[in-house]
Design a protein around this motif. Structure first.
Motif, PDB file in Angstrom:
ATOM      1  N   ILE A 130       0.876  -1.169   0.000  1.00 21.78           N
ATOM      2  CA  ILE A 130       0.000   0.000   0.000  1.00 21.78           C
ATOM      3  C   ILE A 130       0.915   1.220   0.000  1.00 21.78           C
ATOM      4  CG2 ILE A 130      -2.023  -1.008   1.136  1.00 21.78           C
ATOM      5  CD1 ILE A 130      -1.016   0.189   3.765  1.00 21.78           C
TER       6      ILE A 130
ATOM      7  N   SER B  26       1.402   5.276   1.172  1.00 20.22           N
ATOM      8  CA  SER B  26       0.923   6.277   2.134  1.00 20.22           C
ATOM      9  C   SER B  26       0.690   7.614   1.440  1.00 20.22           C
ATOM     10  CB  SER B  26       1.959   6.459   3.237  1.00 20.22           C
ATOM     11  OG  SER B  26       3.139   7.040   2.689  1.00 20.22           O
TER      12      SER B  26
ATOM     13  N   ALA C 277      -3.187   3.560   0.900  1.00 22.16           N
ATOM     14  CA  ALA C 277      -3.396   3.154   2.294  1.00 22.16           C
ATOM     15  C   ALA C 277      -4.601   3.854   2.903  1.00 22.16           C
ATOM     16  CB  ALA C 277      -2.148   3.457   3.122  1.00 22.16           C
TER      17      ALA C 277
END
Length: 136
Positions: A60, A62, A111
């Protein structure tokens, strides 16, 4: 002696509104189509279920990675993008956006919004663009 006024005339409110509307239309068109190539953006991606090979389920990105990625210029090196985003979740089947130039597409889930994916397009060893893909 007669003095003439050298002040410019103020812009017409109607003209300013027309320019604003025209700018909005052009901006919307740019969102719908890759203006540089005339290729609809939907052609860049397919559904992530079309991933080739193994999916890296723990991948994922950020907000910070996304912000750093968005500062990278198109036609910069693929290595520079991979330094920021690391390993992709998966790769989508390659396609040919420009004649004779195969394109690779890497998928990165966000995310902070698991329904949205960042799809990064590479042509050879160059970063060629991106698209956000919302999963339904």
């Amino acid at each position: 002696m007669i003095k003439s006024s050298s002040r410019p005339k103020p812009a017409s409110p109607v003209g300013a509104q027309a320019m604003l509307i025209a700018g909005m239309v052009v901006g919307l068109a740019a969102l719908v189509m890759d203006v540089r190539r005339g290729v609809p953006l939907d052609r860049f991606t397919e559904r992530p279920e079309d991933c080739q090979g193994e999916a890296n389920a723990n991948v994922i990105i950020s907000r910070e990675q996304l912000a750093q990625f968005l500062t990278i210029s198109e036609r910069d090196s693929k290595a520079k993008v991979e330094q920021v985003l690391q390993t992709p979740y998966c790769l989508l089947p390659s396609l040919e956006i420009r004649a004779g130039t195969p394109s690779e597409r890497a998928v990165y889930p966000l995310a902070f919004d698991r329904q949205t994916w960042l799809v990064v397009l590479y042509e050879g060893e160059e970063y060629a663009g991106y698209q956000f893909r919302v999963q339904r």
